[in-house]
Design a protein around this motif. Sequence first.
Motif, PDB file in Angstrom:
ATOM      1  N   ASN A  53      88.125  51.319  38.568  1.00 53.66           N
ATOM      2  CA  ASN A  53      88.510  50.620  37.316  1.00 53.66           C
ATOM      3  C   ASN A  53      89.335  49.367  37.557  1.00 53.66           C
ATOM      4  O   ASN A  53      89.183  48.443  36.993  1.00 53.66           O
ATOM      5  CB  ASN A  53      88.986  51.482  35.981  1.00 53.66           C
ATOM      6  N   ASP A  54      90.359  49.617  38.262  1.00 54.33           N
ATOM      7  CA  ASP A  54      91.157  48.371  38.620  1.00 54.33           C
ATOM      8  C   ASP A  54      90.522  47.551  39.426  1.00 54.33           C
ATOM      9  O   ASP A  54      90.885  46.066  39.094  1.00 54.33           O
ATOM     10  CB  ASP A  54      92.441  48.991  39.411  1.00 54.33           C
TER      11      ASP A  54
ATOM     12  N   TYR B 129      91.121  43.593  48.118  1.00 54.67           N
ATOM     13  CA  TYR B 129      91.038  44.650  47.313  1.00 54.67           C
ATOM     14  C   TYR B 129      90.952  46.015  48.126  1.00 54.67           C
ATOM     15  O   TYR B 129      91.016  47.065  47.549  1.00 54.67           O
ATOM     16  CB  TYR B 129      89.667  44.820  46.728  1.00 54.67           C
TER      17      TYR B 129
ATOM     18  N   ASP C 194      88.172  45.442  36.878  1.00 52.30           N
ATOM     19  CA  ASP C 194      89.026  44.375  35.857  1.00 52.30           C
ATOM     20  C   ASP C 194      89.692  43.371  36.576  1.00 52.30           C
ATOM     21  O   ASP C 194      89.597  42.444  36.312  1.00 52.30           O
ATOM     22  CB  ASP C 194      90.123  45.346  35.243  1.00 52.30           C
ATOM     23  N   THR C 195      90.225  43.661  37.793  1.00 55.94           N
ATOM     24  CA  THR C 195      90.883  42.589  38.862  1.00 55.94           C
ATOM     25  C   THR C 195      89.786  41.492  39.196  1.00 55.94           C
ATOM     26  O   THR C 195      89.841  40.208  38.931  1.00 55.94           O
ATOM     27  CB  THR C 195      91.538  43.115  40.081  1.00 55.94           C
TER      28      THR C 195
ATOM     29  N   ASN D 272      91.424  52.548  42.865  1.00 55.13           N
ATOM     30  CA  ASN D 272      90.792  53.064  41.483  1.00 55.13           C
ATOM     31  C   ASN D 272      89.649  51.937  41.315  1.00 55.13           C
ATOM     32  O   ASN D 272      89.858  50.716  41.224  1.00 55.13           O
ATOM     33  CB  ASN D 272      91.838  53.025  40.424  1.00 55.13           C
TER      34      ASN D 272
ATOM     35  N   MET E 171      93.429  48.510  46.846  1.00 56.78           N
ATOM     36  CA  MET E 171      93.091  49.265  45.670  1.00 56.78           C
ATOM     37  C   MET E 171      92.301  50.477  45.788  1.00 56.78           C
ATOM     38  O   MET E 171      91.325  50.257  46.641  1.00 56.78           O
ATOM     39  CB  MET E 171      92.422  47.995  44.731  1.00 56.78           C
TER      40      MET E 171
ATOM     41  N   ASP F 286      95.222  40.245  30.283  1.00 57.22           N
ATOM     42  CA  ASP F 286      93.593  40.670  30.508  1.00 57.22           C
ATOM     43  C   ASP F 286      92.676  39.851  29.360  1.00 57.22           C
ATOM     44  O   ASP F 286      91.765  40.562  29.040  1.00 57.22           O
ATOM     45  CB  ASP F 286      93.400  42.079  30.709  1.00 57.22           C
TER      46      ASP F 286
END
Length: 97
Positions: free
Chosen positions: A12-13, A5, A16-17, A10, A8, A52
């Motif tokens: 929110n990303d 991670y 979700d991930t 964001n 990353m 998703d």
Amino acid sequence: MSLDYSKMTNVNDIHDTAILEHFRNGIGHKALVISPSYPYMFVGMIKELLGDTVMIDVETTHFAQLEDRTWYIHIHNIEVFYIERPGAPQIPKLEDY
């Protein structure tokens, strides 16, 4: 397998991930999912992820007419969830009394 991670940015990303990874690792396990939209609650076996969306072979909801079916639940429609793991508490059997 754990994802990296660190690249990353964001939140929110990342959220979700992480949820998708958790459900992916739960394929073949029983799950309890609560959603803010009808029919609100599902208990069943996680079969696979399609993008998703989580595919669950639902054995129990609080409406018998909606049981024993495959449900496709988008992760954004999941408010609360629990996935059974070996050695962890089990989801109680829900029965009408």
